[in-house]
Design a protein around this motif. Sequence first.
Motif, PDB file in Angstrom:
ATOM      1  N   TYR A 111       1.558  22.254  32.791  1.00  0.00           N
ATOM      2  CA  TYR A 111       2.325  22.794  31.664  1.00  0.00           C
ATOM      3  C   TYR A 111       3.695  22.111  31.540  1.00  0.00           C
ATOM      4  CZ  TYR A 111      -0.745  26.890  31.028  1.00  0.00           C
ATOM      5  OH  TYR A 111      -1.794  27.727  30.754  1.00  0.00           O
ATOM      6  N   SER A 112       4.213  22.125  30.329  1.00  0.00           N
ATOM      7  CA  SER A 112       5.601  21.741  30.089  1.00  0.00           C
ATOM      8  C   SER A 112       6.447  23.005  30.120  1.00  0.00           C
ATOM      9  CB  SER A 112       5.698  21.069  28.715  1.00  0.00           C
ATOM     10  OG  SER A 112       7.013  20.618  28.452  1.00  0.00           O
ATOM     11  N   SER A 113       7.762  22.838  30.162  1.00  0.00           N
ATOM     12  CA  SER A 113       8.624  24.024  30.215  1.00  0.00           C
ATOM     13  C   SER A 113       9.919  23.788  29.439  1.00  0.00           C
ATOM     14  CB  SER A 113       8.895  24.378  31.679  1.00  0.00           C
ATOM     15  OG  SER A 113      10.253  24.437  31.969  1.00  0.00           O
ATOM     16  N   ALA A 114      10.259  24.791  28.616  1.00  0.00           N
ATOM     17  CA  ALA A 114      11.483  24.689  27.798  1.00  0.00           C
ATOM     18  C   ALA A 114      12.717  24.640  28.693  1.00  0.00           C
ATOM     19  CB  ALA A 114      11.562  25.879  26.845  1.00  0.00           C
ATOM     20  N   GLU A 115      12.675  25.349  29.828  1.00  0.00           N
ATOM     21  CA  GLU A 115      13.828  25.350  30.749  1.00  0.00           C
ATOM     22  C   GLU A 115      14.025  23.956  31.318  1.00  0.00           C
ATOM     23  OE1 GLU A 115      11.179  27.625  31.156  1.00  0.00           O
ATOM     24  OE2 GLU A 115      12.305  28.975  29.864  1.00  0.00           O
ATOM     25  N   LEU A 165       7.698  23.801  20.715  1.00  0.00           N
ATOM     26  CA  LEU A 165       7.063  22.557  21.172  1.00  0.00           C
ATOM     27  C   LEU A 165       6.225  22.809  22.431  1.00  0.00           C
ATOM     28  CD1 LEU A 165       7.279  19.415  20.435  1.00  0.00           C
ATOM     29  CD2 LEU A 165       8.788  19.290  22.412  1.00  0.00           C
ATOM     30  N   VAL A 166       6.826  23.564  23.357  1.00  0.00           N
ATOM     31  CA  VAL A 166       6.165  23.838  24.636  1.00  0.00           C
ATOM     32  C   VAL A 166       4.956  24.763  24.427  1.00  0.00           C
ATOM     33  CG1 VAL A 166       6.488  25.028  26.851  1.00  0.00           C
ATOM     34  CG2 VAL A 166       8.157  23.322  26.085  1.00  0.00           C
ATOM     35  N   LYS A 205      17.835  21.041  22.887  1.00  0.00           N
ATOM     36  CA  LYS A 205      17.387  22.409  22.610  1.00  0.00           C
ATOM     37  C   LYS A 205      16.408  22.440  21.444  1.00  0.00           C
ATOM     38  CE  LYS A 205      21.704  24.450  24.186  1.00  0.00           C
ATOM     39  NZ  LYS A 205      23.022  24.882  23.787  1.00  0.00           N
ATOM     40  N   GLN A 206      16.544  21.503  20.548  1.00  0.00           N
ATOM     41  CA  GLN A 206      15.644  21.418  19.395  1.00  0.00           C
ATOM     42  C   GLN A 206      15.721  20.003  18.835  1.00  0.00           C
ATOM     43  OE1 GLN A 206      17.039  23.708  15.914  1.00  0.00           O
ATOM     44  NE2 GLN A 206      18.040  21.783  15.385  1.00  0.00           N
ATOM     45  N   ARG A 207      14.865  19.723  17.881  1.00  0.00           N
ATOM     46  CA  ARG A 207      14.886  18.421  17.202  1.00  0.00           C
ATOM     47  C   ARG A 207      14.484  18.648  15.754  1.00  0.00           C
ATOM     48  NH1 ARG A 207      12.538  20.544  20.595  1.00  0.00           N
ATOM     49  NH2 ARG A 207      12.554  18.967  22.222  1.00  0.00           N
ATOM     50  N   TYR A 208      14.956  17.741  14.879  1.00  0.00           N
ATOM     51  CA  TYR A 208      14.528  17.779  13.478  1.00  0.00           C
ATOM     52  C   TYR A 208      13.323  16.856  13.329  1.00  0.00           C
ATOM     53  CZ  TYR A 208      18.912  20.136  12.516  1.00  0.00           C
ATOM     54  OH  TYR A 208      19.939  21.058  12.505  1.00  0.00           O
ATOM     55  N   ILE A 209      12.462  17.212  12.353  1.00  0.00           N
ATOM     56  CA  ILE A 209      11.274  16.379  12.138  1.00  0.00           C
ATOM     57  C   ILE A 209      11.019  16.249  10.638  1.00  0.00           C
ATOM     58  CG2 ILE A 209       9.710  18.374  12.455  1.00  0.00           C
ATOM     59  CD1 ILE A 209       7.735  16.277  13.805  1.00  0.00           C
ATOM     60  N   ASP A 269       2.014  14.100  25.776  1.00  0.00           N
ATOM     61  CA  ASP A 269       2.583  13.568  27.021  1.00  0.00           C
ATOM     62  C   ASP A 269       3.770  14.443  27.427  1.00  0.00           C
ATOM     63  OD1 ASP A 269       3.438  11.955  29.143  1.00  0.00           O
ATOM     64  OD2 ASP A 269       4.693  10.738  27.803  1.00  0.00           O
ATOM     65  N   ARG A 270       3.606  15.163  28.535  1.00  0.00           N
ATOM     66  CA  ARG A 270       4.634  16.113  28.973  1.00  0.00           C
ATOM     67  C   ARG A 270       5.971  15.426  29.254  1.00  0.00           C
ATOM     68  NH1 ARG A 270       4.955  19.643  34.493  1.00  0.00           N
ATOM     69  NH2 ARG A 270       5.048  17.641  35.540  1.00  0.00           N
TER      70      ARG A 270
END
Length: 374
Positions: free
Chosen positions: A53-57, A24-25, A66-70, A195-196
Amino acid sequence: MSQQIVISGVGIWTPEHSITNEELVDSYNAWVDAYNDDNKQAIEAGEIDAKPYSSAEFIEKASGIKQRYIYQKAGALDIDRMRPLIDDRPDDALSHQAEIALAAAKKALSAANKDASDVDAVIVSCAYTQRAYPAIAIEVQEALGIEGFAFDMLVACSAATFGMHRAYEMLCAGNAKCVLVINPELVSPQINYTDRDSHFIFGDVATATVLEHAETANAEHVYDVLSTKAVTKYSSNIRSNFGYMTRAQDVDPYGPDKLFHQAGRRVFKDVCPMAADHLSEHIERHNLTASDIRRWWLHQANINMNTLICKKLLGRDATADEAPIVLDEYANTASAGSVIAFGLNHEDLVKGDVGVLCSFGAGYSIGSLVIQKR
Ligand code: COA
C-alpha cells in the motif's frame, strides 16, 4: 539600447481540478487490492511480489506534498484505467498544451503591460511536449498573432530557467526585443499512477514570463537580470524513455520504463550538494553572500531538499518568507515550480532587493538567475 535585460511579467495558470494525497492513496490502494487479488496464485507461489500500500502520511513526510493540480481528473483515479482521460483533438484545433500555455502567457503579458504586438519571440520550454512538430511555441505564436519566431525546448526540470537564459541571450544579442517564455507542464499523462514510489510526485500547471530590455519595461514589478548560470551532468537517475523510437523497437510504448521513474534517494543525495554549490558560486560572482539574498525562489520537488539546500547556504533554516514553498499545494510541477514560487511571492520586494530563481532536476541540470528589483 543598454544591455540591461529585465523580467517584467510572470503568469501562472492553475488547473481547476486537484487531487489530495488521501484521494490518490485511496485509489492506488484499491488498485493494489485488485492487482493482488488478480495475481493471488502467482504471489502465493512466490513468482511475483504482492504490491504494498501507499500512504498519505508517508507522502507528506517524505516530500511535503499535500495535493496536486491535474489538467483532467477523469481517469487518473479510476482503478481500471490509472491514467488521465484527455480527448484527442483534430489537427485544426488548438492543442491541449498550447491551450494551457496560452492561458499562462496572457497572464504574464498582462502583468508586464504588454500586448502580443510587443512580443517578437516565443519559447515554449518544458519537460514534455505533446508532439515533436510543429512546435507548440509556433502554435501559441499563431494564436496570439505574434510576428517573429518561436521554438520549443526540453530541459526536463530545468526547462523554465534554461528557457529564460535563452531569452536573456537573444535579447543581449539584439535578436529579439521582447520574449515570452512559457512552461506548459502537462505532466500527468507521463505519471505511472500504479507506481507507489512516484504516483504522488507531480502536478500540472503552466507558467510564463516576459523578458525585455529595461528601456521598454513599463510594468509595476520589474527585475533586472544580473546574471544567469547553468550546469548539466549526465545521470539516468531520473528518466523517461518514452519516444518515437519505441515503434521500431517492438516494446510496450507505455511500459514502466517509458514513464517517469527515478532513484529518488540517489537524486536527493546527488542534487542537493550540486545545487547548493551552484548557488553559492553564482551569488559569489556578485560578491554576495547567502544572507544578502532577500528571497530564494527554488525548484519545488521536495521540501526536505529545499530545507537542506537552504541550510547549506545560510548555515540555518530559511524562513518561509526567505524561501517560499508552493509544492505542498502544487506538488512537483517539473520546471515550473520556481516560477510559481516567484509568481506568488515577489510583489513585496522593494527596490534593490536581490533574489535568486533556481531549478534543478533531471539531466542532471541546474539553472539559476540572480535578479534585482528595480
Ligand atoms: N507510501 C508508503 N511507503 C512508501 C511509498 C509510498 N508512496 N513510497 C516508497 N515507500 C517506502 C519505500 O518502499 C521504502 O521502504 P523500505 O524502507 O521498506 O525500503 C521507504 O518508504 C523509503 O523509501 P524511499 O524511496 O527511500 O523514500 P525517500 O525518503 O527517499 O522519499 C522521495 C522518496 C521520492 C520523496 C524522495 O527520495 C525525493 O523526493 N527525492 C528527490 C527526487 C527529485 O527531486 N526528483 C526530481 C524530479 S524532478
